[in-house]
Design a protein around this motif. Structure first.
Motif, mmCIF file in Angstrom:
data_model
loop_
_atom_site.group_PDB
_atom_site.id
_atom_site.type_symbol
_atom_site.label_atom_id
_atom_site.label_comp_id
_atom_site.label_asym_id
_atom_site.label_seq_id
_atom_site.Cartn_x
_atom_site.Cartn_y
_atom_site.Cartn_z
ATOM 1 N N LYS A 1 0.844 -1.199 0.000
ATOM 2 C CA LYS A 1 0.000 0.000 0.000
ATOM 3 C C LYS A 1 0.875 1.243 0.000
ATOM 4 O O LYS A 1 1.840 1.337 0.741
ATOM 5 C CB LYS A 1 -0.900 0.004 1.237
ATOM 6 N N ASN A 2 0.515 2.197 -0.848
ATOM 7 C CA ASN A 2 1.205 3.478 -0.913
ATOM 8 C C ASN A 2 0.147 4.566 -1.051
ATOM 9 O O ASN A 2 -0.275 4.893 -2.147
ATOM 10 C CB ASN A 2 2.186 3.499 -2.085
ATOM 11 N N LYS A 3 -0.308 5.049 0.113
ATOM 12 C CA LYS A 3 -1.452 5.973 0.162
ATOM 13 C C LYS A 3 -2.674 5.283 -0.457
ATOM 14 O O LYS A 3 -3.061 4.216 -0.022
ATOM 15 C CB LYS A 3 -1.099 7.294 -0.512
ATOM 16 N N ARG A 4 -3.251 5.845 -1.501
ATOM 17 C CA ARG A 4 -4.446 5.231 -2.095
ATOM 18 C C ARG A 4 -4.079 4.116 -3.080
ATOM 19 O O ARG A 4 -4.919 3.307 -3.448
ATOM 20 C CB ARG A 4 -5.277 6.296 -2.816
ATOM 21 N N THR B 1 0.529 -2.403 8.153
ATOM 22 C CA THR B 1 -0.463 -1.527 7.542
ATOM 23 C C THR B 1 -0.244 -1.396 6.043
ATOM 24 O O THR B 1 -1.201 -1.269 5.271
ATOM 25 C CB THR B 1 -0.401 -0.118 8.185
ATOM 26 N N SER B 2 1.013 -1.482 5.608
ATOM 27 C CA SER B 2 1.346 -1.270 4.193
ATOM 28 C C SER B 2 1.625 -2.541 3.406
ATOM 29 O O SER B 2 1.870 -2.467 2.198
ATOM 30 C CB SER B 2 2.577 -0.354 4.085
ATOM 31 N N PHE B 3 1.592 -3.724 4.047
ATOM 32 C CA PHE B 3 2.000 -4.946 3.348
ATOM 33 C C PHE B 3 1.058 -6.120 3.627
ATOM 34 O O PHE B 3 0.719 -6.396 4.787
ATOM 35 C CB PHE B 3 3.421 -5.357 3.743
ATOM 36 N N ILE B 4 0.694 -6.809 2.543
ATOM 37 C CA ILE B 4 -0.074 -8.056 2.606
ATOM 38 C C ILE B 4 0.708 -9.070 1.780
ATOM 39 O O ILE B 4 0.971 -8.841 0.595
ATOM 40 C CB ILE B 4 -1.494 -7.876 2.041
ATOM 41 N N VAL B 5 1.129 -10.180 2.386
ATOM 42 C CA VAL B 5 2.023 -11.126 1.705
ATOM 43 C C VAL B 5 1.301 -12.431 1.376
ATOM 44 O O VAL B 5 0.343 -12.827 2.048
ATOM 45 C CB VAL B 5 3.278 -11.437 2.553
ATOM 46 N N ASN B 6 1.780 -13.078 0.330
ATOM 47 C CA ASN B 6 1.302 -14.403 -0.045
ATOM 48 C C ASN B 6 2.140 -15.441 0.708
ATOM 49 O O ASN B 6 3.348 -15.561 0.473
ATOM 50 C CB ASN B 6 1.451 -14.596 -1.559
#
Length: 238
Positions: free
Chosen positions: A150-153, A186-191
Motif C-alpha cells: 500500500k502506498n497511500k491510495r 499496515t502497508s504490506f499483505i504477503v502471499n
C-alpha cells in the motif's frame, strides 16, 4: 482444470511408468508430455510452459538442475519434482526452488503423496485477482502475486517479473484475495506461499529464483500474521 505435465527422463520405461501411475491417479486431471531428450524440452520452453515438471536429475550431456534453471527464468512458481537415485543431490536441487524429490524406483506410495501436495499447491479453483488501472483491465492468478504494498491510495502488486498498480482500499483488497494472503503491516499483505523466512520483525519472501526481499512486520499484526503464515505453510507441506 487440466494440469499440463512435462516428464523428462532419458529411460523410456521409467517415464512411461510415471505416466501410467499418474493416469491411474486420475486420468482426467493430467495432460502429459514425455521427453527423453532434455534439449527438446528446453527448446519447447521458448514458446510453451507446463504447470508441473517431473525431471530426472542425470542425463548424459546435461543435468536436471540446468533444466530447472531454464524453467525458473520464466516460471518461478510451478512445481518441479526431481527423480534421483542419490540423496547427495539434495542440496543442489533445493537451490532451484524444488517442490520435492522422489528417490528411484518411483512407486505409487512415493509419487501419490507428492501429487496430492502439488495439486493443493496449484490451487485448482482457477481463482484470479482482477483489477483495473488507467482504464486497462488485468487478471492475475493468486499464485503469481508475491505481495501487495500500500502506498497511500495506490496498491503496488509485486509479481516475479513485474509490478502492477491499482487503486483500492485495504479493506476492499483483503475482501478480494484468498486465505493465502496475510496482512503483516499496515502497508504490506504477503502471499504465504512465497514466504522463505519469518524473523522477529520481518518476513523474507522469494521474488524469483535469485532475489528475495524483506518485508517489515508491525507490532499490531505480527503475532496473528505469524500464526496465519505458519498455518498456511503447514497446509502446503502436509
Amino acid at each position: 482444470m487440466v494440469i499440463k505435465v512435462a516428464i523428462c527422463d532419458d529411460v523410456p520405461v521409467i517415464a512411461k511408468a510415471i505416466e501410467d501411475l499418474m493416469l491411474e491417479y486420475d486420468s482426467s486431471l493430467f495432460e502429459i508430455d514425455i521427453f527423453y531428450d532434455p534439449f527438446r524440452l528446453i527448446k519447447l520452453l521458448e514458446e510453451n510452459t507446463y504447470d508441473l515438471f517431473i525431471l530426472d536429475i542425470e542425463f548424459p550431456n546435461r543435468s536436471g538442475i540446468e533444466i530447472a534453471e531454464t524453467i525458473r527464468k520464466n516460471n518461478y512458481t510451478c512445481p518441479i519434482i526431481f527423480l534421483t537415485s542419490f540423496k547427495e543431490y539434495m542440496e543442489k536441487v533445493f537451490k532451484v526452488n524444488t517442490f520435492d524429490y522422489i528417490l528411484k524406483p518411483v512407486t505409487k506410495d512415493k509419487l501419490y503423496p507428492v501429487l496430492n501436495r502439488a495439486i493443493k499447491y496449484l490451487d485448482l479453483d482457477d481463482s484470479k485477482f482482477m483489477f483495473t488501472f488507467n482504464k486497462v483491465f488485468y487478471s492475475l492468478s493468486f499464485s503469481e502475486i508475491i505481495y501487495f504494498e500500500k502506498n497511500k491510495r495506490s496498491v503496488l502488486i509485486h509479481t516475479p517479473s513485474e509490478i502492477y498498480e491499482t487503486i483500492l482500499l485495504t479493506k476492499t483488497l483483503l475482501s478480494k484475495v484468498n486465505d493465502d494472503f496475510v496482512q503483516v503491516h499496515t502497508s504490506f499483505i504477503v502471499n504465504a506461499r512465497h514466504v522463505k523466512q519469518i524473523s522477529t520483525n520481518t518476513i523474507t519472501v522469494n521474488l524469483n529464483g535469485t532475489r528475495t526481499v524483506e518485508i517489515p512486520m508491525s507490532r499490531k499484526f505480527k503475532d496473528q500474521a505469524r500464526k496465519q503464515i505458519l498455518m498456511r505453510l503447514r497446509d502446503f507441506i502436509s
